[in-house]
Design an enzyme around this catalytic site. Structure first.
Site, PDB file in Angstrom:
ATOM      1  N   TYR A  73     -20.352  21.882  27.289  1.00 29.57           N
ATOM      2  CA  TYR A  73     -19.695  20.979  28.234  1.00 29.57           C
ATOM      3  C   TYR A  73     -20.563  19.747  28.495  1.00 29.57           C
ATOM      4  O   TYR A  73     -20.063  18.630  28.599  1.00 29.57           O
ATOM      5  CB  TYR A  73     -19.396  21.692  29.554  1.00 29.57           C
ATOM      6  CG  TYR A  73     -18.544  20.847  30.474  1.00 29.57           C
ATOM      7  CD1 TYR A  73     -17.160  20.923  30.416  1.00 29.57           C
ATOM      8  CD2 TYR A  73     -19.126  19.934  31.355  1.00 29.57           C
ATOM      9  CE1 TYR A  73     -16.373  20.119  31.219  1.00 29.57           C
ATOM     10  CE2 TYR A  73     -18.344  19.128  32.161  1.00 29.57           C
ATOM     11  CZ  TYR A  73     -16.958  19.219  32.098  1.00 29.57           C
ATOM     12  OH  TYR A  73     -16.181  18.412  32.884  1.00 29.57           O
ATOM     13  N   PHE A 125      -3.735  -8.055  23.454  1.00 29.68           N
ATOM     14  CA  PHE A 125      -3.310  -6.826  22.814  1.00 29.68           C
ATOM     15  C   PHE A 125      -2.548  -6.020  23.866  1.00 29.68           C
ATOM     16  O   PHE A 125      -2.885  -6.073  25.052  1.00 29.68           O
ATOM     17  CB  PHE A 125      -4.470  -6.014  22.218  1.00 29.68           C
ATOM     18  CG  PHE A 125      -3.926  -4.805  21.509  1.00 29.68           C
ATOM     19  CD1 PHE A 125      -3.244  -4.958  20.309  1.00 29.68           C
ATOM     20  CD2 PHE A 125      -4.010  -3.537  22.064  1.00 29.68           C
ATOM     21  CE1 PHE A 125      -2.653  -3.857  19.686  1.00 29.68           C
ATOM     22  CE2 PHE A 125      -3.424  -2.448  21.441  1.00 29.68           C
ATOM     23  CZ  PHE A 125      -2.749  -2.605  20.246  1.00 29.68           C
ATOM     24  N   THR A 126      -1.554  -5.275  23.408  1.00 34.66           N
ATOM     25  CA  THR A 126      -0.598  -4.642  24.327  1.00 34.66           C
ATOM     26  C   THR A 126      -1.279  -3.793  25.420  1.00 34.66           C
ATOM     27  O   THR A 126      -1.098  -4.050  26.608  1.00 34.66           O
ATOM     28  CB  THR A 126       0.380  -3.774  23.524  1.00 34.66           C
ATOM     29  OG1 THR A 126      -0.369  -2.876  22.700  1.00 34.66           O
ATOM     30  CG2 THR A 126       1.266  -4.637  22.633  1.00 34.66           C
ATOM     31  N   ASP A 216     -13.610  -6.462  22.179  1.00 26.98           N
ATOM     32  CA  ASP A 216     -12.729  -5.412  21.657  1.00 26.98           C
ATOM     33  C   ASP A 216     -13.091  -5.266  20.191  1.00 26.98           C
ATOM     34  O   ASP A 216     -12.670  -6.057  19.344  1.00 26.98           O
ATOM     35  CB  ASP A 216     -11.260  -5.791  21.845  1.00 26.98           C
ATOM     36  CG  ASP A 216     -10.334  -4.710  21.284  1.00 26.98           C
ATOM     37  OD1 ASP A 216     -10.799  -3.887  20.462  1.00 26.98           O
ATOM     38  OD2 ASP A 216      -9.153  -4.692  21.660  1.00 26.98           O
ATOM     39  N   LYS A 259      -9.684   3.269  14.183  1.00 25.47           N
ATOM     40  CA  LYS A 259      -9.443   2.278  13.123  1.00 25.47           C
ATOM     41  C   LYS A 259     -10.675   2.198  12.219  1.00 25.47           C
ATOM     42  O   LYS A 259     -10.889   3.060  11.383  1.00 25.47           O
ATOM     43  CB  LYS A 259      -9.118   0.917  13.743  1.00 25.47           C
ATOM     44  CG  LYS A 259      -7.697   0.823  14.305  1.00 25.47           C
ATOM     45  CD  LYS A 259      -7.572   1.347  15.688  1.00 25.47           C
ATOM     46  CE  LYS A 259      -6.270   0.958  16.341  1.00 25.47           C
ATOM     47  NZ  LYS A 259      -6.086   1.633  17.632  1.00 25.47           N
ATOM     48  N   ARG A 383       5.961  -6.345  15.600  1.00 21.81           N
ATOM     49  CA  ARG A 383       4.963  -7.015  16.436  1.00 21.81           C
ATOM     50  C   ARG A 383       5.548  -8.372  16.783  1.00 21.81           C
ATOM     51  O   ARG A 383       5.241  -9.379  16.168  1.00 21.81           O
ATOM     52  CB  ARG A 383       3.629  -7.179  15.701  1.00 21.81           C
ATOM     53  CG  ARG A 383       2.882  -5.883  15.473  1.00 21.81           C
ATOM     54  CD  ARG A 383       1.990  -5.400  16.594  1.00 21.81           C
ATOM     55  NE  ARG A 383       2.572  -4.596  17.619  1.00 21.81           N
ATOM     56  CZ  ARG A 383       1.930  -3.639  18.309  1.00 21.81           C
ATOM     57  NH1 ARG A 383       0.694  -3.322  18.005  1.00 21.81           N
ATOM     58  NH2 ARG A 383       2.506  -2.999  19.289  1.00 21.81           N
ATOM     59  N   PHE A 450       7.744  -1.072  23.354  1.00 21.44           N
ATOM     60  CA  PHE A 450       7.908  -0.895  21.907  1.00 21.44           C
ATOM     61  C   PHE A 450       7.730   0.552  21.472  1.00 21.44           C
ATOM     62  O   PHE A 450       8.258   0.967  20.455  1.00 21.44           O
ATOM     63  CB  PHE A 450       6.922  -1.794  21.141  1.00 21.44           C
ATOM     64  CG  PHE A 450       5.488  -1.593  21.547  1.00 21.44           C
ATOM     65  CD1 PHE A 450       4.975  -2.248  22.653  1.00 21.44           C
ATOM     66  CD2 PHE A 450       4.667  -0.746  20.835  1.00 21.44           C
ATOM     67  CE1 PHE A 450       3.653  -2.058  23.037  1.00 21.44           C
ATOM     68  CE2 PHE A 450       3.346  -0.555  21.207  1.00 21.44           C
ATOM     69  CZ  PHE A 450       2.844  -1.198  22.316  1.00 21.44           C
TER      70      PHE A 450
HETATM   71  N1  F0G Z   1      -7.431  -2.845  20.894  1.00 12.57           N
HETATM   72  C1  F0G Z   1      -6.871  -3.138  19.710  1.00 12.57           C
HETATM   73  C2  F0G Z   1      -7.171  -4.450  19.052  1.00 12.57           C
HETATM   74  C3  F0G Z   1      -6.015  -2.212  19.092  1.00 12.57           C
HETATM   75  O1  F0G Z   1      -5.469  -2.512  17.922  1.00 12.57           O
HETATM   76  C4  F0G Z   1      -5.749  -0.986  19.751  1.00 12.57           C
HETATM   77  C5  F0G Z   1      -4.820  -0.024  19.172  1.00 12.57           C
HETATM   78  C6  F0G Z   1      -6.349  -0.733  20.996  1.00 12.57           C
HETATM   79  C7  F0G Z   1      -7.193  -1.689  21.525  1.00 12.57           C
HETATM   80  C8  F0G Z   1      -6.086   0.522  21.760  1.00 12.57           C
HETATM   81  O2  F0G Z   1      -6.730   1.584  21.178  1.00 12.57           O
HETATM   82  O3  F0G Z   1      -4.855   3.076  20.429  1.00 12.57           O
HETATM   83  O4  F0G Z   1      -7.201   3.899  20.556  1.00 12.57           O
HETATM   84  O5  F0G Z   1      -5.948   3.456  22.615  1.00 12.57           O
HETATM   85  N2  F0G Z   1      -4.036  -0.317  18.258  1.00 12.57           N
HETATM   86  C9  F0G Z   1      -3.125   0.587  17.555  1.00 12.57           C
HETATM   87  C10 F0G Z   1      -2.328  -0.195  16.558  1.00 12.57           C
HETATM   88  C11 F0G Z   1      -2.297   1.446  18.428  1.00 12.57           C
HETATM   89  O6  F0G Z   1      -1.448   0.411  15.923  1.00 12.57           O
HETATM   90  O7  F0G Z   1      -2.580  -1.383  16.367  1.00 12.57           O
HETATM   91  P1  F0G Z   1      -6.151   3.091  21.205  1.00 12.57           P
END
Ligand code: F0G
Length: 463
Positions: A73, A125-126, A216, A259, A383, A450
């Site tokens: 843990y 970013f979303t 990021d 990624k 997108r 989305f």
């Molecule tokens: N920042 C960027 C630039 C991303 O592309 C993503 C995720 C995140 C943050 C969030 O990270 O998914 O680990 O919580 N992108 C994915 C995509 C979902 O398909 O582009 P996460």
């Protein structure tokens, strides 16, 4: 000079079987999924280009690391390996593991943002923007204009526009700007890099105003590769050296390790400031887990530590981006409208140019992704206006200039033949593009619509 073929710096030891479906089956599947490729069953997909997130192929070494999990843990050995890998490759002194990128975004946003703050960034970013908004902040786009133009061939579309930054400071004051958020290889711009020159200038600008830089770093290795290839003076530097140089110019970072670092799950928050680290340790316990695992299993932290090392190898990056360039070149030479130049993790189709008969309020990119699936079994992602969501003040749809379909290439997963099939399928859809119908929502989630939104085809002549 004649261009030499790239080849993968690995060989295949295990395979996963995939199946091809009929067009009738896919037609039924897309209706059932409400024309949203996120709602398709993976089983019904032939080549899955939805995302590059969590879908990379781990190496035998990473799998061996999985067997070395220390699932204590507290104080897992794997945490210390991860922390050391972050420090030696990314230069940040402190690491707080999180279950994935958005876990890190949540903690960082809560720690640094106050109600009424402004968060400049090189495109949104979303999930990042949503966490900023939930913490009371407002995102402000400060990327160069070229990033919003799919036809601009600027080699560093991720660069910062300092006039936009100066204007923001003059308008709201530096004390309302806790940090500038800089994404490397900007996802929403088409996987486009920022140059070290721009980042260095930003460092000076931020130092002058007493503002932090949050990185990021989800696709930092791909950004470093583009710097090596495109920025003057970097040809003889390694990707690993350039990655370090990028990170050293920033104060803190959020990472989705799913990624670049080629793990199926995981992420972290990293920083150099001891006080911020202490505060992050306090908050991570609330949302993720103890600060030495933060929502990750020990084994996953081990796979991540190894993945970080593999992700910054020059031969890996050359094959990674080489594969995307191969697909990009095939589509470009067939006249398919694409975001230029080729990005780091995906090829982006310009849906507005491909479907000029559809207005943006009929979600052309969403419709194109659905049509590509029905034609070929290939799953891509919207997108555009659906991803952009509604303005938090006016409630109106945000209408981004980029209305794109992303063909995202998982790392080390598909072969050149899969890229050929993908190119042929996109070209076939383009030939019948005038048959693609617009869409309208039948269910619109309040946030990040989305992911789970559902659609139906518009009837002819309706909006
Ligand atoms: N920042 C960027 C630039 C991303 O592309 C993503 C995720 C995140 C943050 C969030 O990270 O998914 O680990 O919580 N992108 C994915 C995509 C979902 O398909 O582009 P996460």
């Amino acid at each position: 000079m004649e261009k030499r073929s790239w080849a993968e710096p690995y060989k295949i030891k295990m395979v996963e079987l995939i199946k091809m479906t009929t067009k009738e089956e896919r037609q039924a599947a897309i209706i059932e999924a409400g024309y949203n490729t996120f709602l398709l069953k993976s089983e019904d997909v032939y080549i899955d280009l939805l995302t590059d997130s969590g879908v990379g192929a781990m190496s035998d070494r990473q799998w061996a690391g999985i067997m070395m999990g220390d699932e204590a843990y507290a104080g897992s050995r794997n945490f210390y390996h991860l922390r050391d890998a972050v420090e030696s490759h990314y230069s940040y002194r402190f690491t707080v593991p999180t279950h994935q990128g958005r876990g890190a975004e949540n903690i960082l946003s809560q720690l640094l943002i106050k109600e009424g703050d402004y968060l400049p960034g090189n495109m949104y970013f979303t999930t990042t923007r949503l966490h900023q908004e939930l913490a009371g902040g407002t995102f402000v786009d400060i990327i160069i204009d070229e990033a919003h133009d799919p036809n601009s061939t600027h080699p560093f579309k991720g660069n910062v526009d300092f006039i936009k930054l100066d204007n923001l400071v003059n308008e709201v004051g530096a004390d309302k700007i806790p940090y500038v958020c800089i994404a490397t290889c900007v996802n929403m711009a088409g996987g486009q890099p920022i140059s070290l020159a721009s980042l260095r200038e930003l460092r000076k600008w931020c130092d002058k105003h007493g503002i932090l830089i949050v990185h990021d770093m989800t696709r930092v290795a791909e950004n470093a590769y583009f710097i090596q290839q495109r920025e003057e003076g970097y040809r003889s530097k390694t990707v690993k050296e350039i990655v370090s140089e990028i990170c050293e110019l920033t104060d803190a970072a959020t990472m989705s390790s799913k990624k670049d670092a080629m793990v199926n799950i995981g992420g972290f928050l990293a920083m150099n400031d001891a006080r911020l680290y202490e505060q992050a340790c306090e908050l991570v316990v609330v949302y993720e887990g103890l600060h030495t695992y933060g929502g990750m299993a020990g084994r996953d932290m081990e796979a991540l530590a190894i993945g970080i090392t593999e992700s910054v190898q020059d031969d890996h990056m050359q094959a990674r981006v080489g594969q995307i360039e191969y697909l990009w070149d095939r589509l470009e030479s067939a006249g398919v409208p694409l975001v230029k130049p080729c990005g780091g993790h995906a090829v982006f189709l310009d849906a507005r140019a491909m479907l000029p008969h559809l207005p943006q309020n009929q979600f052309p990119a969403q419709a194109l992704a659905a049509a590509l699936y029905v034609e070929s079994g290939i799953r891509a992602m919207e997108r555009g206006v659906v991803s952009a969501g509604r303005d938090k003040n006016t409630g109106q749809n945000r209408l981004p200039k980029l209305e794109l379909v992303r063909l995202t290439i998982p790392r080390r997963v598909y072969t050149q033949a899969h890229m050929d099939v993908t190119a042929e399928s996109v070209i076939r859809v383009m030939k019948h593009a005038d048959e693609v119908k617009g869409l309208r929502f039948t269910y619109e989630p309040r946030m990040l619509r989305f992911f789970q939104g559902r659609f139906e085809e518009c009837l002819a002549g309706t909006e």
